[in-house]
Motif scaffolding. Structure first.
Motif: not given
Lengths: 264, 492
Positions: B55, B195-199, B292, B299, B336-338, B340
């Motif tokens: 988490a 993660s800085a991006n959960a997608n 996700r 995209e 750009e989308r986070g 790492r």
């Protein structure tokens, strides 16, 4: 488990100013809210209770209302906010202006950010890095940026800023304004086309020839004129050859060709 | 986190007890418990539990300078002598035998150890001195675009490695150990940073097929080893579906998929609670991520929002999926989308023969895009917080492998020295560190181990490499094993 962990983290946030006031923020609930909305949030500095948030994953879905819901309650706790490519506009200024500890703000690609917007956030006391690339901010916010108390870096590529505006920003000592047109490194020196020769002896293995001119005019193998670039050191003398193949032939059986070189 | 158990069984029992304790702790309600327990104790428990649950990340040791990493790995071992390590004097030693005083009996691969001669092969490429923050840096004519970004680059001319063949050398570069099984650098970053991006996955891998001789790339180069498997790299393919098995089968709607996931996750959660198996939780996390990614990956891969100026910067090759140019552009989009940690592999740098022709083609494929990546990140305000690393698994010999002529030669593997460069993310721009001898064969100034680079990368990400550990089989493991020193000279 994620929610529980977030709750425990927030419970430990004893240094947060907002928990001391009457309108204390429920940090646990707010962090849960942010994470449920897929906004990355963390404490980047173990020596500080302040937070970093990055809305990259859901940028396109964040408008002023969503930003208000997600970020406003912790306004006093933000150290670093990435709102790049979100749809926020002037309605978000109300809470952004309360981000008094904010040091870095990334508004890259936010179409709702213009000169008036920048003029208001530039007053933030600790804001040192501001990304405005791809926004509608332009020369109209230059005065505000020049007056920003802590600003050190600002990025204005593909914004409305012109060369004149960037030049004005460059007059302030300690402020680096990047308009995206930083000049390339130039080749200050170009070596001439390399030529391969065999003049230097290997270190410590062969004495240097008395002269760097070959001792012979004609190739000892073929008899053709010597090409000065094709030489070998043989018994302390620099021997010239006509082509690349003859040295190999020579080295395979030097005694056969030594006669053509004369005595040392 | 720093405990060490000499007895693996005791360690396993201790781990299990900790899991039980944490489970009870959180069942009782973390906030209530926090009032009655010391912060350090709870922090320790919380940190481990968060890891087990996948988490949250471990707490950083200091504020990071790099929020993300883009690692451009040049598979095969590009020749430092023909790209970055300028040795003009070698032109006057053309075809001389490499002196024993230089070689010093160092081992060679069996590909050249039987050669009758080791003729010195100077680079036939012209070099130029590009302005930087020091007195300039000499760069080969093969990399003019990269030269134009020299003001941002930090060259490490004195890298060395222990491995002499590709497989162990890449494994060492990517996992800190020559033998397979350890977590990869990207997996450690994922474990540390979260993660800085959960997608999108925290750690993404993009591969470009080269022009030259290529070696196999094993998925374990981006594997998670003994770390929870959610930290393994996710390879994005260049043709067809970017990620296999991501699409729903025909007849399955997104609503159906959601309902199925909810049901399976419920089963998995019960299993995880009963067995305390971290991998079950990793499975839940991966299934949710895949759900996700069904939306985020299309995209990401759709470049229609990139303008012509961007393609002019990266080169028209960026329009062709799978090229190094396209992957550099994707690396920027992922950043750009986070995401790492983005790992690019450019294959085909193994020039045992036909080096000049192959290196021209290899360099042409990477030069403009990698320079564009640096410049693009810079103007977007991303370079300061994005660490870019470029390099192969070793260098190449100064002597020619096989026949030598003024227009053709080859070079064998050379672990004794090679060049890498870094940019952004807290690295001092426009400098060079380390020197090799006149032959580009041995290091004469400031040797840098692979572990040193790893330690520095972790440091820039906010971690003390000696403290970012993971317990496994009775001991705490770390990326740098028992080695590694931060290269302080290159940290801004």
């Amino acid at each position: 488990m994620r929610c529980i962990a977030a709750g425990a983290l927030a419970a430990l946030c004893v240094a947060c100013a907002s928990t001391k006031g009457a309108a204390a923020v429920d940090h646990a609930a707010q962090l849960d809210l942010l994470r449920a909305a897929l906004v990355h949030v963390e404490r980047p500095d173990p020596a500080s209770a302040l937070y970093l948030a990055d809305a990259s994953a859901v940028a396109s879905s964040i408008d002023d209302a969503q930003a208000e819901r997600l970020f406003a309650p912790l306004a006093a706790e933000w150290l670093d906010l990435s709102l790049a490519r979100t749809r926020i506009g002037t309605a978000s200024l109300a809470w952004l202006e309360r981000c008094e500890k904010l040091e870095r703000l990334d508004l890259r690609g936010c179409d709702g950010v213009d000169d008036a917007f920048v003029a208001r956030i530039a007053r933030l006391p600790h804001l040192s890095e501001l990304v405005l690339a791809g926004t509608r901010a332009g020369d109209g916010c230059v005065d505000a940026l020049l007056a920003a108390p802590s600003l050190r870096r600002v990025w204005l590529w593909k914004s409305g800023a012109t060369g004149a505006g960037l030049a004005r920003l460059a007059t302030r000592a300690g402020l680096l304004a990047d308009g995206g047109s930083k000049p390339d490194s130039i080749a200050a020196e170009v070596e001439p086309k390399p030529e391969f020769v065999n003049l230097l002896p290997p270190p410590g293995e062969s004495p240097l020839p008395a002269t760097q001119v070959p001792i012979n005019v004609d190739c000892p193998v073929s008899g053709a004129p010597v090409d000065a670039r094709r030489t070998r050191v043989h018994q302390g003398r620099l021997v010239g050859f006509c082509c690349e193949n003859c040295p190999k032939t020579f080295e395979a059986d030097p005694k056969k060709y030594e006669g053509a070189l004369g005595k040392p | 986190m720093g405990s060490f158990h000499s007895d693996p069984l005791r360690a396993a029992v201790h781990e299990h007890e900790l899991l039980l304790t944490r489970r009870r702790l959180f069942a009782a309600g973390a906030r209530t418990f926090a009032a009655g327990v010391g912060m350090a104790a709870l922090g320790s428990l919380l940190g481990r539990d968060a890891l087990a649950a996948g988490a949250a990340a471990p707490q950083r040791h200091w504020r990071p300078k790099a929020k993300r990493v883009i690692y451009l790995h040049m598979e095969g071992g590009p020749s430092h002598l023909d790209l970055w390590d300028y040795k003009p004097e070698l032109r006057q030693r053309y075809n001389q035998d490499l002196p024993e005083s230089i070689r010093k009996g160092q081992r060679l691969t069996t590909m050249t150890s039987g050669q009758g001669r080791f003729p010195v092969a100077p680079s036939l490429f012209t070099f130029s001195r590009y302005a930087n923050q020091q007195d300039g840096v000499w760069i080969s004519e093969l990399m003019p675009h990269t030269g134009s970004a020299a003001n941002e680059l930090c060259f490490l001319h004195s890298m060395h490695t222990d491995a002499i063949n590709h497989e162990p050398a890449i494994t060492f570069c990517q996992t800190g150990h020559q033998q397979p099984g350890r977590p990869s650098l990207g997996a450690w970053a994922s474990y540390g940073l979260g993660s800085a991006n959960a997608n999108l996955p925290t750690f993404c891998v993009l591969i470009t097929q080269g022009i030259g001789n290529m070696q196999a790339l094993s998925a374990r180069f981006w594997g998670s080893g003994f770390l929870p498997s959610e930290h393994q790299g996710c390879r994005l393919r260049s043709s067809g579906d970017p990620v296999l098995y991501l699409k729903d089968p025909a007849g399955v709607s997104r609503t159906d998929r959601r309902a199925m996931l909810d049901l399976v996750n419920d089963f998995n959660e019960r299993e995880a609670q009963a067995s305390l198996d971290g991998e079950t939780r990793a499975r839940i996390a991966q299934a949710e991520m895949a759900y996700r990614m069904q939306m985020s990956v299309p995209e990401l891969a759709d470049l229609s929002d990139e303008d012509d100026e961007t393609f002019a910067l990266y080169g028209e090759e960026a329009r062709k999926p799978g090229t190094f140019a396209a992957n550099c552009l994707l690396a920027r989009r992922l950043s750009e989308r986070g995401v790492r940690f983005v790992q690019l592999y450019m294959r085909g740098w193994d020039q045992h023969g036909n080096l000049p022709a192959e290196m021209r083609a290899q360099s042409k494929a990477v030069d403009q895009p990698q320079a564009a990546l640096i410049k693009d990140l810079r103007r977007r305000g991303l370079l300061d917080e994005t660490l870019v690393v470029w390099g192969g698994e070793f260098g190449r010999t100064v002597y020619s492998q096989g026949s030598l002529s003024e227009t053709d030669y080859g070079r064998d593997h050379h672990p004794r020295c090679f060049t890498m460069w870094c940019a952004g993310g807290g690295i001092k721009p426009g400098i060079a560190l380390g020197k090799t001898d006149d032959y580009g064969y041995n290091i004469v100034e400031r040797p840098i181990e692979v572990h040193d680079l790893h330690a520095t990368m972790l440091s820039l990400m906010g971690f003390d490499h000696e403290k970012l550990v993971y317990p496994f089989q009775g001991r705490d493991y770390r990326l740098t094993d028992v080695a590694g020193r931060v290269i302080a000279e290159i940290v801004a």
